[in-house]
Write an enzyme that holds these catalytic residues in place. Structure first.
Site, PDB file in Angstrom:
ATOM      1  N   ASP A  58      11.855   6.410   3.732  1.00 31.01           N
ATOM      2  CA  ASP A  58      10.613   6.383   2.964  1.00 31.01           C
ATOM      3  C   ASP A  58       9.683   5.342   3.591  1.00 31.01           C
ATOM      4  O   ASP A  58      10.108   4.232   3.939  1.00 31.01           O
ATOM      5  CB  ASP A  58      10.906   6.035   1.505  1.00 31.01           C
ATOM      6  CG  ASP A  58       9.712   6.324   0.602  1.00 31.01           C
ATOM      7  OD1 ASP A  58       9.844   7.208  -0.261  1.00 31.01           O
ATOM      8  OD2 ASP A  58       8.664   5.664   0.748  1.00 31.01           O
ATOM      9  N   ASN A 112      11.566  13.005  -8.811  1.00 31.09           N
ATOM     10  CA  ASN A 112      10.383  12.978  -9.659  1.00 31.09           C
ATOM     11  C   ASN A 112       9.833  14.393  -9.724  1.00 31.09           C
ATOM     12  O   ASN A 112       9.557  15.002  -8.688  1.00 31.09           O
ATOM     13  CB  ASN A 112       9.326  12.027  -9.080  1.00 31.09           C
ATOM     14  CG  ASN A 112       9.805  10.583  -9.080  1.00 31.09           C
ATOM     15  OD1 ASN A 112      10.442  10.127 -10.023  1.00 31.09           O
ATOM     16  ND2 ASN A 112       9.506   9.865  -8.011  1.00 31.09           N
ATOM     17  N   GLN A 150       5.634  12.151  -9.108  1.00 29.43           N
ATOM     18  CA  GLN A 150       5.717  12.946  -7.873  1.00 29.43           C
ATOM     19  C   GLN A 150       4.364  12.947  -7.168  1.00 29.43           C
ATOM     20  O   GLN A 150       3.331  13.222  -7.792  1.00 29.43           O
ATOM     21  CB  GLN A 150       6.152  14.389  -8.175  1.00 29.43           C
ATOM     22  CG  GLN A 150       6.373  15.205  -6.897  1.00 29.43           C
ATOM     23  CD  GLN A 150       6.949  16.591  -7.150  1.00 29.43           C
ATOM     24  OE1 GLN A 150       7.105  17.026  -8.295  1.00 29.43           O
ATOM     25  NE2 GLN A 150       7.243  17.303  -6.069  1.00 29.43           N
ATOM     26  N   SER A 151       4.371  12.626  -5.899  1.00 37.76           N
ATOM     27  CA  SER A 151       3.130  12.583  -5.120  1.00 37.76           C
ATOM     28  C   SER A 151       3.157  13.543  -3.938  1.00 37.76           C
ATOM     29  O   SER A 151       2.105  13.888  -3.402  1.00 37.76           O
ATOM     30  CB  SER A 151       2.859  11.161  -4.623  1.00 37.76           C
ATOM     31  OG  SER A 151       3.931  10.695  -3.826  1.00 37.76           O
ATOM     32  N   VAL A 152       4.334  13.966  -3.520  1.00 35.10           N
ATOM     33  CA  VAL A 152       4.454  14.943  -2.434  1.00 35.10           C
ATOM     34  C   VAL A 152       5.154  16.177  -3.011  1.00 35.10           C
ATOM     35  O   VAL A 152       6.295  16.076  -3.497  1.00 35.10           O
ATOM     36  CB  VAL A 152       5.254  14.378  -1.240  1.00 35.10           C
ATOM     37  CG1 VAL A 152       5.403  15.441  -0.155  1.00 35.10           C
ATOM     38  CG2 VAL A 152       4.575  13.134  -0.675  1.00 35.10           C
ATOM     39  N   HIS A 200      12.234  16.684  -3.060  1.00 34.97           N
ATOM     40  CA  HIS A 200      12.986  15.671  -2.313  1.00 34.97           C
ATOM     41  C   HIS A 200      13.809  14.828  -3.269  1.00 34.97           C
ATOM     42  O   HIS A 200      13.402  14.577  -4.405  1.00 34.97           O
ATOM     43  CB  HIS A 200      12.065  14.780  -1.480  1.00 34.97           C
ATOM     44  CG  HIS A 200      10.901  14.216  -2.250  1.00 34.97           C
ATOM     45  ND1 HIS A 200       9.801  14.974  -2.564  1.00 34.97           N
ATOM     46  CD2 HIS A 200      10.679  12.992  -2.770  1.00 34.97           C
ATOM     47  CE1 HIS A 200       8.935  14.228  -3.240  1.00 34.97           C
ATOM     48  NE2 HIS A 200       9.446  13.025  -3.404  1.00 34.97           N
ATOM     49  N   HIS A 257      15.139  11.118  -3.717  1.00 32.83           N
ATOM     50  CA  HIS A 257      15.119   9.737  -3.256  1.00 32.83           C
ATOM     51  C   HIS A 257      16.554   9.219  -3.299  1.00 32.83           C
ATOM     52  O   HIS A 257      17.234   9.369  -4.324  1.00 32.83           O
ATOM     53  CB  HIS A 257      14.285   8.855  -4.193  1.00 32.83           C
ATOM     54  CG  HIS A 257      12.818   9.163  -4.230  1.00 32.83           C
ATOM     55  ND1 HIS A 257      11.891   8.395  -3.569  1.00 32.83           N
ATOM     56  CD2 HIS A 257      12.132  10.144  -4.862  1.00 32.83           C
ATOM     57  CE1 HIS A 257      10.677   8.880  -3.797  1.00 32.83           C
ATOM     58  NE2 HIS A 257      10.789   9.947  -4.586  1.00 32.83           N
TER      59      HIS A 257
HETATM   60  P1  AMP Z   1       7.342  11.130  -4.839  1.00 35.84           P
HETATM   61  O1  AMP Z   1       6.314  10.155  -5.321  1.00 35.84           O
HETATM   62  O2  AMP Z   1       8.567  11.220  -5.698  1.00 35.84           O
HETATM   63  O3  AMP Z   1       6.725  12.490  -4.578  1.00 35.84           O
HETATM   64  O4  AMP Z   1       7.863  10.566  -3.473  1.00 35.84           O
HETATM   65  C1  AMP Z   1       7.123  10.680  -2.293  1.00 35.84           C
HETATM   66  C2  AMP Z   1       7.583   9.595  -1.378  1.00 35.84           C
HETATM   67  O5  AMP Z   1       7.126   9.902  -0.088  1.00 35.84           O
HETATM   68  C3  AMP Z   1       7.037   8.193  -1.726  1.00 35.84           C
HETATM   69  O6  AMP Z   1       8.122   7.318  -2.016  1.00 35.84           O
HETATM   70  C4  AMP Z   1       6.277   7.797  -0.474  1.00 35.84           C
HETATM   71  O7  AMP Z   1       6.432   6.427  -0.154  1.00 35.84           O
HETATM   72  C5  AMP Z   1       6.899   8.700   0.578  1.00 35.84           C
HETATM   73  N1  AMP Z   1       6.057   8.990   1.710  1.00 35.84           N
HETATM   74  C6  AMP Z   1       4.750   9.318   1.705  1.00 35.84           C
HETATM   75  N2  AMP Z   1       4.312   9.552   2.961  1.00 35.84           N
HETATM   76  C7  AMP Z   1       5.382   9.361   3.770  1.00 35.84           C
HETATM   77  C8  AMP Z   1       5.587   9.435   5.182  1.00 35.84           C
HETATM   78  N3  AMP Z   1       4.590   9.767   6.026  1.00 35.84           N
HETATM   79  N4  AMP Z   1       6.817   9.164   5.656  1.00 35.84           N
HETATM   80  C9  AMP Z   1       7.820   8.819   4.851  1.00 35.84           C
HETATM   81  N5  AMP Z   1       7.696   8.733   3.498  1.00 35.84           N
HETATM   82  C10 AMP Z   1       6.496   9.001   2.975  1.00 35.84           C
END
Ligand code: AMP
Length: 113
Positions: free
Chosen positions: A30, A86, A93-95, A99, A101
């Site tokens: 991460d 998430n 969740q942001s991506v 996934h 963690h």
């Molecule tokens: P979530 O908020 O559960 O969707 O988790 C997304 C995760 O992706 C967060 O912990 C971010 O720090 C991580 N993240 C975002 N961009 C990148 C990247 N380019 N490489 C690795 N991790 C990332």
């Protein structure tokens, strides 16, 4: 369909520190770690959320759950690590590519924030 950020990391189109991969999933560090060990275990299939998974994904979801402890062990987490999914922006969740963690290397409190 445009590739997700994580598909681009999996496909080596953008930089990532990959620590594990097999035919179904990839784990990479991460970028903003919340613990000494913090990796994301990502299926190659871009399922947007856990809730969007279907019965067709049953074996893949099982594979992710069985792989998470192996990755945690590989990274030296011992028997104490946390696995988090998430689901949805309200849960953090942001991506939007499913996934897990995997966090380890420190003590954790419950409940999480
Ligand atoms: P979530 O908020 O559960 O969707 O988790 C997304 C995760 O992706 C967060 O912990 C971010 O720090 C991580 N993240 C975002 N961009 C990148 C990247 N380019 N490489 C690795 N991790 C990332």
């Amino acid at each position: 369909m445009a590739k997700t950020l994580f598909e681009k990391i999996i496909d080596r189109e953008i930089a990532g520190t990959i620590v594990y991969e097999d035919e179904q999933c990839v784990a990479f560090k991460d970028i903003n770690p919340g613990a000494p060990v913090h990796v994301l275990l990502v299926p190659r299939k871009p399922i947007p959320t856990l809730a969007a998974a279907t019965a067709e994904d049953k074996a893949l979801l099982g594979h992710l759950m069985l792989t998470a402890p192996k990755v945690a062990a590989q990274l030296g987490c011992g028997d104490a690590f946390r696995v988090v999914v998430n689901n949805g922006a309200g849960a953090g969740q942001s991506v939007f590519h499913l996934h897990l963690h995997i966090l380890g290397g420190r003590a954790f409190k419950w409940p999480p924030g």
